[in-house]
Design an enzyme around this catalytic site. Structure first.
Site, PDB file in Angstrom:
ATOM      1  N   CYS B 100       4.471 -59.497 -12.511  1.00 26.78           N
ATOM      2  CA  CYS B 100       4.421 -60.932 -12.768  1.00 26.78           C
ATOM      3  C   CYS B 100       5.889 -61.297 -12.964  1.00 26.78           C
ATOM      4  O   CYS B 100       6.652 -60.529 -13.559  1.00 26.78           O
ATOM      5  CB  CYS B 100       3.618 -61.191 -14.041  1.00 26.78           C
ATOM      6  SG  CYS B 100       3.392 -62.934 -14.339  1.00 26.78           S
ATOM      7  N   ASN B 204      -1.943 -68.325 -16.838  1.00 24.31           N
ATOM      8  CA  ASN B 204      -0.733 -69.090 -17.173  1.00 24.31           C
ATOM      9  C   ASN B 204       0.212 -69.220 -15.973  1.00 24.31           C
ATOM     10  O   ASN B 204       1.371 -69.559 -16.139  1.00 24.31           O
ATOM     11  CB  ASN B 204      -0.008 -68.443 -18.361  1.00 24.31           C
ATOM     12  CG  ASN B 204       0.456 -67.035 -18.062  1.00 24.31           C
ATOM     13  OD1 ASN B 204       0.117 -66.474 -17.019  1.00 24.31           O
ATOM     14  ND2 ASN B 204       1.224 -66.455 -18.950  1.00 24.31           N
ATOM     15  N   SER B 384       5.992 -73.524 -21.457  1.00 29.02           N
ATOM     16  CA  SER B 384       4.687 -74.103 -21.137  1.00 29.02           C
ATOM     17  C   SER B 384       4.909 -75.234 -20.132  1.00 29.02           C
ATOM     18  O   SER B 384       6.035 -75.690 -19.935  1.00 29.02           O
ATOM     19  CB  SER B 384       4.033 -74.657 -22.388  1.00 29.02           C
ATOM     20  OG  SER B 384       4.634 -75.889 -22.721  1.00 29.02           O
ATOM     21  N   HIS B 408      11.042 -63.365 -22.059  1.00 30.30           N
ATOM     22  CA  HIS B 408      10.519 -63.864 -20.776  1.00 30.30           C
ATOM     23  C   HIS B 408       9.888 -65.242 -20.845  1.00 30.30           C
ATOM     24  O   HIS B 408       9.700 -65.880 -19.818  1.00 30.30           O
ATOM     25  CB  HIS B 408       9.498 -62.884 -20.203  1.00 30.30           C
ATOM     26  CG  HIS B 408       8.092 -63.091 -20.685  1.00 30.30           C
ATOM     27  ND1 HIS B 408       7.752 -63.127 -22.009  1.00 30.30           N
ATOM     28  CD2 HIS B 408       6.932 -63.288 -20.002  1.00 30.30           C
ATOM     29  CE1 HIS B 408       6.443 -63.312 -22.126  1.00 30.30           C
ATOM     30  NE2 HIS B 408       5.924 -63.420 -20.935  1.00 30.30           N
TER      31      HIS B 408
END
Lengths: 140, 485
Positions: B100, B204, B384, B408
C-alpha cells in the site's frame, strides 16, 4: 443463528462474533456476517449456487478457509452470496457447504465494504456451554 | 492509553522503552511522539512495539512513529530491521495490503483553472478508475504478462506503453523490487489479482485532486526541486496497494507461517506476529511472493495514473505532457526490503519492515533519483479526505536513527461503526462540497466511515516527525476533489 458486530475491537476494520446451537449454523452465521459487511443482503437474490468442500483440518482452519473462499469468489467471479447451508463433520474435520447468490450488480446492489482478508486476531472457534461461537476480525 | 511517565524521555518528541520493560525484549523500543500524541496512543501500540522488540534477530530498536496505532501483530506506524542470518520476516510487519503506498503527480495547472472543471474531472476519473467492492480494471493482461508485472512492475509498464520514460526512476526501488518469485504465488492470489490492475479498492484508499496550500508552503526551494513552483498549483495523489492479489498472498502465508513457527521452535506473544527465519525456505518463499505483490502494487498505481493523465487531457484539451503531469514520487508504506544501513559502527544489509511507515532516505543516497539526490527523497504522507496531505523530504538523521523511515499518515481514532453513527455519507458529501471539496464515493457508508473526525490530526503527526528531524516539511496539499473507494 446470529452474529453481532464488535465495533471496539479493530478501529480500522470490522470484527464480529457469531454463534449457533450447531457447528454448521455457526459457520453459516459467519458467512452471513461477511455478506452483510460487503452488501445489504436484502438487495441480493439467490439466483446461482456454488459448492465448497474443505478438510481434513481443524475447525479454526476450516472456518478460515471457508471465509477466505467467499472473499476470493467476490474478487475472482464477482459473486456475493445470501443463503448458506453448511455441514461440518467435527470428527473427520471436513466441511461441505453450498451458497446461493448472484454476480455483483452495481445498479441494484447496495454495496458496502470491500473485505481484504480474514485475520488471525482473536480468531477461533469454541464451544461454550453447548453453543458454538466464533470471533472473526476482517481486514477492510 | 499510554502513560508517558513510564518511559524515558529522549527529547520533546521521542521516548524510549528499555529492555527491562518486558521479559524477552532483545532491543529497546523507541516512540516518536509529542507528550499529547503519546498519551493519546492506544495501549496496544506499546504492547505491540515491545512485542516486536522481542522478535529474534531484531537490530538496534523497534520503532513506533507519531501516527502509530494498533495493528495486527506489529503496530501500524511501526518499523523494525532484522539481521539477514539471525533475523525473521513477518507478514504481520508488512500488512495484508502489501505495498500500500502513495503516489503524487504534479500539473502546471493552477487552481483557478481547475475549479470550474472539478466536477467534470472527478466524474470522469471516477469512471476511468474503478473503485469499490469486487471491481475489475480495464487493463487486461495474460498470465505470462502478469508474471512479468510481478517481476518488473513499472519497468514492465514503461516497456508496454503504460508509463512515461521518467516514471520508473521516480518510484521507490526504480519501480520494481528485485527478488520476485512468481512460482511462490498461489493460484487463488493470481486469480484475485490479474483483473484488478488499475483499480482503487475501498477502505481508506482514495484518489485526490489537491492544491498546494499557500499558507503552508514550508520550503519553496525544496518544493522547486520537486516541480512545485506555484502556490496554488494542482497535484494529484493516489493511495492504494496490491488489492486482492496482495491480500491473498498475506492470507496464504499467514497459514504457512502458523506451521513454520512450530517447525523452527519460535514462540511469539501474538498469533499475528507469526514469523519465520528470513534464511528459511518459508521465509524466502514469502519474500519472493511478497515482492511480487509489491511490484503489482507499483503497477496498479501506475495504471491508475495513466488514466488520470488521460482524464486531465480530455477535460483540458491538452496532452498530459503539455500539462507537465510528471510523477513527483511513489513510495511504499507497507513492505519489507533488504537495504544497506549503518548501525553499531558498521554498514550491513538488513531486512527493514515498514508497516504504515514510509522510507525517508536523506540527501546523497544512491537510490534517490538523480534530480532529487542532492536534497533527499520525497516523502508523501496522506491525511484524511477532509484535512489534506503533506509532501516532505527524507533526512540524514532518518538514516542515522530509523533505518531511513518516517510516519505514513494520520491513523484512525474512531471505529467505522462509530463514524457512521456520527455522520451520514450524503450529509458529509454536501458539507465537503460547501467547503470546496467535491467527492465521489463508491458507497455512502464508505464515505461516512472515512470522515475526517475519525482520524488523528495529521498536522501534529507531521510536525512531530519534522521536529524529530527524520523528515522535513516541504508543502501541505489541500483537497479539492476526491474519489473514495
Amino acid at each position: 443463528m446470529t452474529f453481532r458486530y464488535l465495533p471496539d475491537v479493530a478501529l480500522a476494520d470490522i470484527a464480529f462474533e457469531a454463534e449457533s446451537d450447531t457447528i454448521g449454523g455457526m459457520f453459516e452465521s459467519c458467512a452471513l456476517a461477511i455478506t452483510d459487511i460487503m452488501v445489504n443482503p436484502l438487495t441480493l437474490r439467490a439466483r446461482s449456487s456454488r459448492e465448497f468442500a474443505f478438510g481434513p483440518a481443524d475447525l479454526d482452519r476450516l472456518l478460515y478457509d471457508f471465509l477466505t473462499e467467499l472473499i476470493i469468489a467476490k474478487d475472482v467471479d464477482s459473486l456475493l452470496f445470501k443463503e448458506f447451508s453448511v455441514q461440518v463433520d467435527t470428527k473427520g474435520g471436513t466441511l461441505k457447504a453450498s451458497a446461493k447468490g448472484e454476480p455483483i450488480d452495481r445498479e441494484r446492489h447496495e454495496l458496502r465494504n470491500d473485505v481484504k482478508a480474514v485475520t488471525m486476531h482473536m480468531f477461533g472457534v469454541k464451544n461454550v456451554g453447548g453453543k458454538w461461537k466464533a470471533t472473526v476480525v476482517l481486514d477492510i | 492509553m499510554a502513560q508517558a511517565s513510564s518511559f524515558k524521555q529522549i527529547s520533546d518528541v521521542s521516548w524510549e522503552i528499555p529492555t527491562s520493560y518486558k521479559a524477552g525484549m532483545n532491543v529497546p523500543a523507541k516512540i516518536y511522539a509529542t507528550r499529547k500524541l503519546l498519551e493519546g496512543m492506544d495501549s496496544g501500540v506499546i504492547e505491540q512495539v515491545t512485542n516486536v522488540a522481542c522478535l529474534p534477530g531484531i537490530v538496534r530498536q523497534a520503532y513506533a512513529m507519531a501516527d502509530a496505532h494498533w495493528g495486527y501483530g506489529f503496530p501500524i506506524g511501526g518499523v523494525a530491521a532484522f539481521d539477514l542470518e539471525k533475523g525473521v520476516i513477518s507478514p504481520g510487519g508488512i500488512g495484508f495490503d502489501i505495498n500500500c503506498g502513495m503516489r503524487l503527480i504534479r500539473t502546471n495547472l493552477r487552481y483557478p483553472e481547475v475549479k470550474p472543471k472539478i466536477k467534470e474531472l472527478v466524474d470522469l476519473i471516477f469512471r476511468l478508475v474503478p473503485a469499490g467492492v469486487g471491481v475489475k480494471g480495464f487493463l487486461k493482461v495474460s498470465e505470462p504478462q502478469f508474471d512479468e508485472i510481478m517481476k518488473y512492475g513499472v519497468k514492465w509498464c514503461a516497456e508496454n506503453g503504460q508509463a512515461w520514460e521518467d516514471d520508473p526512476s521516480h518510484v521507490e526501488e526504480g519501480g520494481y523490487i528485485k527478488g520476485a518469485d512468481p512460482t511462490k504465488v498461489s493460484r487463488q492470489a493470481r486469480s484475485r489479482g490479474i483483473d484488478q490492475l488499475g483499480t482503487l479498492g475501498s477502505g481508506n484508499h482514495y484518489l485526490e485532486i489537491q492544491v498546494v496550500d499557500p499558507s503552508r508552503h514550508f520550503d519553496s526551494s525544496l518544493a522547486k526541486h520537486f516541480g512545485i513552483v506555484d502556490e496554488d498549483q494542482v497535484t494529484v495523489m493516489v493511495h492504494c496497494g496490491s488489492r486482492g492479489f496482495g491480500h491473498q498472498i498475506g492470507s496464504d502465508y499467514l497459514r504457512v507461517f502458523d506451521g513454520a513457527m512450530k517447525k523452527y521452535g519460535l514462540e511469539v506473544r501474538d498469533r499475528e506476529l507469526a514469523c519465520a527465519p528470513f534464511s528459511s525456505k518459508e521465509g524466502k518463499d514469502y519474500y519472493g511472493a511478497m515482492v511480487c505483490a509489491a511490484n503489482m502494487a507499483f503497477t496498479n498505481r501506475q495504471i491508475i495514473v495513466q488514466r488520470v493523465r488521460e482524464a486531465f487531457s480530455k477535460v483540458f484539451h491538452k496532452d498530459a505532457e503539455s500539462l507537465d503531469m510528471h510523477l513527483i514520487y511513489d513510495v511504499c508504506h507497507n513492505v519489507a526490503k533488504v537495504e544497506n544501513h549503518s548501525y553499531g559502527g558498521a554498514r550491513s544489509d538488513v531486512l527493514v519492515h515498514r508497516k504504515g511507515a514510509t522510507r525517508s532516505f536523506g540527501p546523497g543516497h544512491a537510490d534517490i533519483p538523480a534530480p532529487y539526490r542532492a536534497v533527499g527523497q520525497p516523502v508523501i504522507i496522506g491525511g484524511s479526505m477532509e484535512t489534506g496531505s503533506y509532501l516532505l523530504v527524507g533526512t540524514s538523521k532518518a538514516m542515522e536513527e530509523t533505518f531511513g523511515s518516517t510516519a505514513h499518515g494520520s491513523g484512525r481514532t474512531m471505529s467505522r461503526t462509530a463514524a457512521k453513527r456520527e455522520v451520514r455519507g450524503a450529509e458529509l458529501q454536501k458539507k465537503m462540497l460547501d467547503r470546496g471539496i467535491y467527492v465521489k464515493a463508491a458507497t455512502m457508508d464508505g464515505l461516512a466511515e472515512e470522515a475526517g473526525m475519525a482520524y488523528k490530526d495529521i498536522s501534529e503527526v507531521v510536525e512531530t516527525m519534522d521536529r524529530a528531524g527524520i523528515s522535513k516539511k516541504v508543502v501541505a496539499l489541500r483537497p479539492v476533489g476526491n474519489i473514495k473507494g
